[in-house]
Write a protein that holds these residues in place. Structure first.
Motif, PDB file in Angstrom:
ATOM      1  N   PRO A 165      27.514  66.214  54.305  1.00 22.44           N
ATOM      2  CA  PRO A 165      26.425  65.838  55.224  1.00 22.44           C
ATOM      3  C   PRO A 165      25.053  66.223  54.691  1.00 22.44           C
ATOM      4  CG  PRO A 165      27.715  67.665  56.108  1.00 22.44           C
ATOM      5  CD  PRO A 165      28.471  67.126  54.940  1.00 22.44           C
ATOM      6  N   PHE A 166      24.963  67.367  54.002  1.00 19.80           N
ATOM      7  CA  PHE A 166      23.675  67.788  53.452  1.00 19.80           C
ATOM      8  C   PHE A 166      23.250  66.872  52.308  1.00 19.80           C
ATOM      9  CE2 PHE A 166      25.786  71.556  55.152  1.00 19.80           C
ATOM     10  CZ  PHE A 166      24.823  72.019  56.045  1.00 19.80           C
TER      11      PHE A 166
ATOM     12  N   GLY B 214      20.374  64.601  53.167  1.00 19.25           N
ATOM     13  CA  GLY B 214      19.243  65.122  52.409  1.00 19.25           C
ATOM     14  C   GLY B 214      18.756  64.156  51.354  1.00 19.25           C
ATOM     15  N   PHE B 215      19.687  63.506  50.647  1.00 18.78           N
ATOM     16  CA  PHE B 215      19.304  62.559  49.605  1.00 18.78           C
ATOM     17  C   PHE B 215      18.592  61.352  50.211  1.00 18.78           C
ATOM     18  CE2 PHE B 215      20.427  59.667  45.959  1.00 18.78           C
ATOM     19  CZ  PHE B 215      19.705  60.384  45.008  1.00 18.78           C
ATOM     20  N   SER B 216      19.108  60.856  51.333  1.00 17.69           N
ATOM     21  CA  SER B 216      18.487  59.708  51.988  1.00 17.69           C
ATOM     22  C   SER B 216      17.091  60.052  52.490  1.00 17.69           C
ATOM     23  CB  SER B 216      19.357  59.236  53.160  1.00 17.69           C
ATOM     24  OG  SER B 216      20.652  58.902  52.718  1.00 17.69           O
ATOM     25  N   VAL B 217      16.951  61.236  53.074  1.00 19.45           N
ATOM     26  CA  VAL B 217      15.652  61.668  53.576  1.00 19.45           C
ATOM     27  C   VAL B 217      14.650  61.793  52.428  1.00 19.45           C
ATOM     28  CG1 VAL B 217      14.447  63.686  54.534  1.00 19.45           C
ATOM     29  CG2 VAL B 217      16.492  62.794  55.658  1.00 19.45           C
ATOM     30  N   GLY B 218      15.112  62.336  51.308  1.00 15.04           N
ATOM     31  CA  GLY B 218      14.220  62.481  50.168  1.00 15.04           C
ATOM     32  C   GLY B 218      13.846  61.145  49.549  1.00 15.04           C
ATOM     33  N   MET B 219      14.832  60.273  49.345  1.00 16.67           N
ATOM     34  CA  MET B 219      14.544  58.958  48.764  1.00 16.67           C
ATOM     35  C   MET B 219      13.672  58.113  49.671  1.00 16.67           C
ATOM     36  SD  MET B 219      15.978  58.765  45.756  1.00 16.67           S
ATOM     37  CE  MET B 219      16.192  57.022  45.419  1.00 16.67           C
ATOM     38  N   ALA B 220      13.753  58.362  50.987  1.00 17.53           N
ATOM     39  CA  ALA B 220      12.942  57.604  51.944  1.00 17.53           C
ATOM     40  C   ALA B 220      11.455  57.858  51.779  1.00 17.53           C
ATOM     41  CB  ALA B 220      13.383  57.941  53.362  1.00 17.53           C
TER      42      ALA B 220
ATOM     43  N   ALA C 163      20.740  55.636  52.979  1.00 22.39           N
ATOM     44  CA  ALA C 163      21.996  56.171  53.518  1.00 22.39           C
ATOM     45  C   ALA C 163      23.132  55.178  53.298  1.00 22.39           C
ATOM     46  CB  ALA C 163      21.851  56.488  55.004  1.00 22.39           C
ATOM     47  N   VAL C 164      22.856  53.901  53.488  1.00 26.95           N
ATOM     48  CA  VAL C 164      23.888  52.873  53.291  1.00 26.95           C
ATOM     49  C   VAL C 164      24.053  52.529  51.806  1.00 26.95           C
ATOM     50  CG1 VAL C 164      24.497  50.466  53.776  1.00 26.95           C
ATOM     51  CG2 VAL C 164      23.589  51.920  55.587  1.00 26.95           C
ATOM     52  N   GLY C 165      22.949  52.415  51.083  1.00 23.63           N
ATOM     53  CA  GLY C 165      23.024  52.004  49.684  1.00 23.63           C
ATOM     54  C   GLY C 165      23.595  53.048  48.756  1.00 23.63           C
ATOM     55  N   LEU C 166      23.448  54.342  49.114  1.00 29.49           N
ATOM     56  CA  LEU C 166      23.871  55.408  48.227  1.00 29.49           C
ATOM     57  C   LEU C 166      24.935  56.309  48.857  1.00 29.49           C
ATOM     58  CD1 LEU C 166      20.351  56.435  46.851  1.00 29.49           C
ATOM     59  CD2 LEU C 166      21.969  54.827  45.854  1.00 29.49           C
ATOM     60  N   TYR C 167      25.672  55.770  49.812  1.00 32.50           N
ATOM     61  CA  TYR C 167      26.712  56.568  50.472  1.00 32.50           C
ATOM     62  C   TYR C 167      27.752  57.098  49.496  1.00 32.50           C
ATOM     63  CZ  TYR C 167      30.238  52.963  49.829  1.00 32.50           C
ATOM     64  OH  TYR C 167      31.130  52.100  49.275  1.00 32.50           O
ATOM     65  N   TRP C 168      27.903  56.402  48.369  1.00 27.57           N
ATOM     66  CA  TRP C 168      28.970  56.718  47.420  1.00 27.57           C
ATOM     67  C   TRP C 168      28.806  58.085  46.763  1.00 27.57           C
ATOM     68  CZ3 TRP C 168      26.345  57.517  43.017  1.00 27.57           C
ATOM     69  CH2 TRP C 168      25.149  56.809  42.830  1.00 27.57           C
ATOM     70  N   ILE C 169      27.621  58.713  46.876  1.00 26.73           N
ATOM     71  CA  ILE C 169      27.479  60.037  46.265  1.00 26.73           C
ATOM     72  C   ILE C 169      28.421  61.047  46.932  1.00 26.73           C
ATOM     73  CG2 ILE C 169      25.090  59.623  45.584  1.00 26.73           C
ATOM     74  CD1 ILE C 169      24.211  61.366  47.908  1.00 26.73           C
ATOM     75  N   SER C 170      28.833  60.762  48.170  1.00 33.37           N
ATOM     76  CA  SER C 170      29.744  61.677  48.857  1.00 33.37           C
ATOM     77  C   SER C 170      31.115  61.723  48.178  1.00 33.37           C
ATOM     78  CB  SER C 170      29.909  61.274  50.323  1.00 33.37           C
ATOM     79  OG  SER C 170      30.467  59.978  50.433  1.00 33.37           O
ATOM     80  N   ALA C 171      31.497  60.617  47.510  1.00 35.66           N
ATOM     81  CA  ALA C 171      32.810  60.575  46.859  1.00 35.66           C
ATOM     82  C   ALA C 171      32.925  61.629  45.764  1.00 35.66           C
ATOM     83  CB  ALA C 171      33.065  59.183  46.283  1.00 35.66           C
ATOM     84  N   ALA C 172      31.816  61.914  45.070  1.00 37.57           N
ATOM     85  CA  ALA C 172      31.854  62.917  44.005  1.00 37.57           C
ATOM     86  C   ALA C 172      32.168  64.305  44.564  1.00 37.57           C
ATOM     87  CB  ALA C 172      30.520  62.940  43.261  1.00 37.57           C
ATOM     88  N   LEU C 173      31.763  64.544  45.800  1.00 36.77           N
ATOM     89  CA  LEU C 173      31.999  65.858  46.401  1.00 36.77           C
ATOM     90  C   LEU C 173      33.431  66.007  46.911  1.00 36.77           C
ATOM     91  CD1 LEU C 173      28.634  66.100  48.362  1.00 36.77           C
ATOM     92  CD2 LEU C 173      29.190  67.120  46.154  1.00 36.77           C
ATOM     93  N   LEU C 174      34.179  64.913  46.936  1.00 36.96           N
ATOM     94  CA  LEU C 174      35.574  64.971  47.386  1.00 36.96           C
ATOM     95  C   LEU C 174      36.559  65.132  46.227  1.00 36.96           C
ATOM     96  CD1 LEU C 174      35.494  62.213  50.146  1.00 36.96           C
ATOM     97  CD2 LEU C 174      35.637  64.691  50.463  1.00 36.96           C
ATOM     98  N   VAL C 175      36.050  65.133  44.987  1.00 33.62           N
ATOM     99  CA  VAL C 175      36.926  65.377  43.846  1.00 33.62           C
ATOM    100  C   VAL C 175      37.501  66.790  43.913  1.00 33.62           C
ATOM    101  CG1 VAL C 175      36.991  65.612  41.327  1.00 33.62           C
ATOM    102  CG2 VAL C 175      35.783  63.685  42.374  1.00 33.62           C
ATOM    103  N   ASP C 176      36.662  67.735  44.330  1.00 36.88           N
ATOM    104  CA  ASP C 176      37.101  69.119  44.544  1.00 36.88           C
ATOM    105  C   ASP C 176      36.673  69.507  45.968  1.00 36.88           C
ATOM    106  OD1 ASP C 176      37.853  71.745  44.466  1.00 36.88           O
ATOM    107  OD2 ASP C 176      36.740  72.262  42.651  1.00 36.88           O
ATOM    108  N   PRO C 177      37.393  68.982  46.979  1.00 40.14           N
ATOM    109  CA  PRO C 177      36.927  69.122  48.361  1.00 40.14           C
ATOM    110  C   PRO C 177      36.830  70.568  48.841  1.00 40.14           C
ATOM    111  CG  PRO C 177      39.163  68.257  48.300  1.00 40.14           C
ATOM    112  CD  PRO C 177      38.658  68.236  46.895  1.00 40.14           C
TER     113      PRO C 177
END
Length: 520
Positions: A97-98, A102-108, A75-89
């Motif tokens: 949030p998903f 979701g990505f953190s839960v899966g990578m865990a 969640a902390v190391g890959l938080y930046w994936i959220s920035a891609a979703l703000l290009v076309d908010p």
């Protein structure tokens, strides 16, 4: 309070507090990664994980320990994936949030599997368990490189990228091997949390630290003996236009973006610097179908130097034998006459970014422009073109995969990574991506040239050192010479992950021997 007392307090926490503590430990480990490099936090992270696994009463509880730790870490190391979703908010912000959770839960699941396997076979004694956990960590980092299409981002070995000397061992044991030794050394203080410490336990801790120091010394000697040579008559110009992703595909602006990059490519070189023999643009720098648009292709060709080529990212399309149109994320080389002289299609595509898995089931669109999914290329290739040595092209995150960046049948003379990190803004993502490129340069013993739309563009020598760079969020060009590779092919480039397997088996063997001695 001694470490014995700290361990007793930690493992004695109520269940919900212990879970929260594991999330915090995983998050602390992420802060040790690029670009912060807070290495002492890696010790906190892995010591906490080891103590919790040791105290877990069964396989299911050990799995949960690794999972909670992994949730915090990713969640902390890959938080930046959220920035891609703000290009076309308007279209994608609701997914943040998903996506992050979701990505953190899966990578865990990967550290969770480390916990599960650590309990399926539990060697006797802290020293044996310590070595076994470090070996498992390296094994599941490798699994992470191919499971669910693969995502070996932020491998533990990359925490040493702040030190040119400390990343040199990747030439011999790869980033996976360096990560195993790092985890072993970072976890070693956990030994001192046990009231009963055998001589073997203390010895293993000491050897782990000594081994890490020896690797650093070997890396320093490698750099001290290094002599960088350059390809004669090869001069590169890297163009970083710094075009925001939200403006990149706007219909009324696209032509201006192309003209801007042509103008940057044609600037006179600094005094005393030879003119470029090749100009390189970033991933999808041309927002048109070059192969089907001769007018745009002629305009773009003006950026190619006389006798050389322009290498650019572009979207390519063609009609297949089945009559259906296919689209590729491609690298294309264009000469001064406007001819496309070389093409590489991206092979390893980003799920949800470039295609939607289970498209018939999931009611979402891919994040990149256009309605159609991209098609995958046929595989890694070495391209040959005028004015430059044979090159191994990599598009975007293809550079993050150890042992999978060159054509094994046709080794290139250098590596080229074109990317568009503008999706991730001013987050840690572009810095982490750059570190992956540096690690591949060390592993392969080849120079790596990285060209990014908004940065960080760089010329990296075969020892992973950044010789020229343009900072994130700046527009400009880099004019530089192309370093030659190291003299002999590095051990890891020669044998690949067979080297990592040998280290894993050696660690398992030592763990087994120590475990049997304790039983006696």
């Amino acid at each position: 309070m001694s470490l014995v007392g700290v361990r007793a307090w930690f493992v004695g926490l109520p269940p919900w507090r212990r879970r929260l503590a594991l999330v915090v430990c995983g998050a602390a480990g992420a802060l040790a990664m690029p670009p912060l490099y807070l290495f002492p936090l890696l010790i906190v992270a892995f010591v906490g994980l080891f103590w919790a696994l040791d105290a877990a009463p069964g396989v299911r509880r050990a799995f949960a320990v690794g999972w909670w730790w992994g949730v915090g870490h990713y969640a902390v190391g890959l938080y930046w994936i959220s920035a891609a979703l703000l290009v076309d908010p308007q279209k994608f912000a609701w997914l943040i949030p998903f996506a992050v959770v979701g990505f953190s839960v899966g990578m865990a699941l990967f550290p969770a599997m480390v916990g599960l396997c650590a309990r399926l076979w539990r060697p006797t004694g802290p020293a044996a368990q310590l070595i076994w956990m470090a070996a498992l960590w390296g094994a599941f980092e490798w699994v992470r490189s191919w499971a669910f299409t693969g995502f070996p981002w932020n491998l533990i070995g990359t925490i040493w990228a702040f030190s040119d000397a400390m990343i040199q061992p990747a030439a011999w044991i790869g980033t996976y091997g360096l990560g195993m030794i790092t985890v072993l050394a970072a976890t070693a203080p956990a030994i001192y949390g046990f009231s009963r410490r055998r001589r073997a336990d203390r010895t293993v801790a000491f050897v782990a630290w000594l081994g890490l120091a020896a690797l650093g010394l070997a890396g320093w000697l490698r750099l001290d003996l290094a002599h960088i040579r350059f390809f004669d008559g090869v001069h590169l110009r890297l163009v970083q236009p710094n075009i925001p992703q939200r403006l990149k595909w706007v219909r009324g602006l696209r032509n201006g973006h192309v003209l801007e990059q042509v103008a940057m490519s044609r600037r006179p070189p600094p005094p005393g610097t030879p003119p470029p023999t090749a100009v390189i643009w970033a991933e999808t720098a041309v927002p048109y179908f070059l192969d089907g648009d001769p007018v745009v292709r002629a305009e773009v060709a003006r950026a190619a130097p006389p006798g050389g080529v322009l290498i650019t990212g572009a979207v390519r399309t063609a009609i297949g034998k089945d009559g259906k149109r296919r689209v590729w994320n491609s690298l294309e080389a264009i000469d001064r006459a406007g001819r496309i002289v070389a093409t590489y299609d991206k092979t390893h595509l980003v799920p949800f970014g470039e295609y939607v898995p289970f498209r018939g089931i999931l009611p979402i669109e891919k994040i990149t422009a256009g309605q159609e999914d991209f098609s995958a290329g046929t595989g890694l290739r070495t391209l040959r073109m005028s004015g430059i040595p044979p090159v191994g092209p990599l598009i975007c995150y293809e550079v993050i995969f150890p042992d999978r960046v060159t054509d094994p049948t046709d080794r290139p003379a250098w590596l080229l990574n074109i990317t568009n990190d503008s999706w991730y803004g001013r987050t840690s993502g572009p810095y982490q991506h750059l570190v992956s490129a540096r690690m591949r340069a060390v592993e392969e013993g080849l120079a790596m040239v990285r060209v990014a739309n908004t940065g960080i563009s760089a010329i990296i020598d075969p020892y992973g050192r950044v010789r020229h760079h343009l900072a994130l969020g700046r527009a400009g060009v880099i004019d530089g010479r192309l370093p030659r590779g190291v003299g002999a092919v590095p051990l890891y480039a020669r044998y690949g992950n067979a080297v990592v397997l040998a280290i894993f088996l050696a660690m398992v063997g030592v763990s087994g021997v120590l475990s049997r001695r304790v039983k006696v």
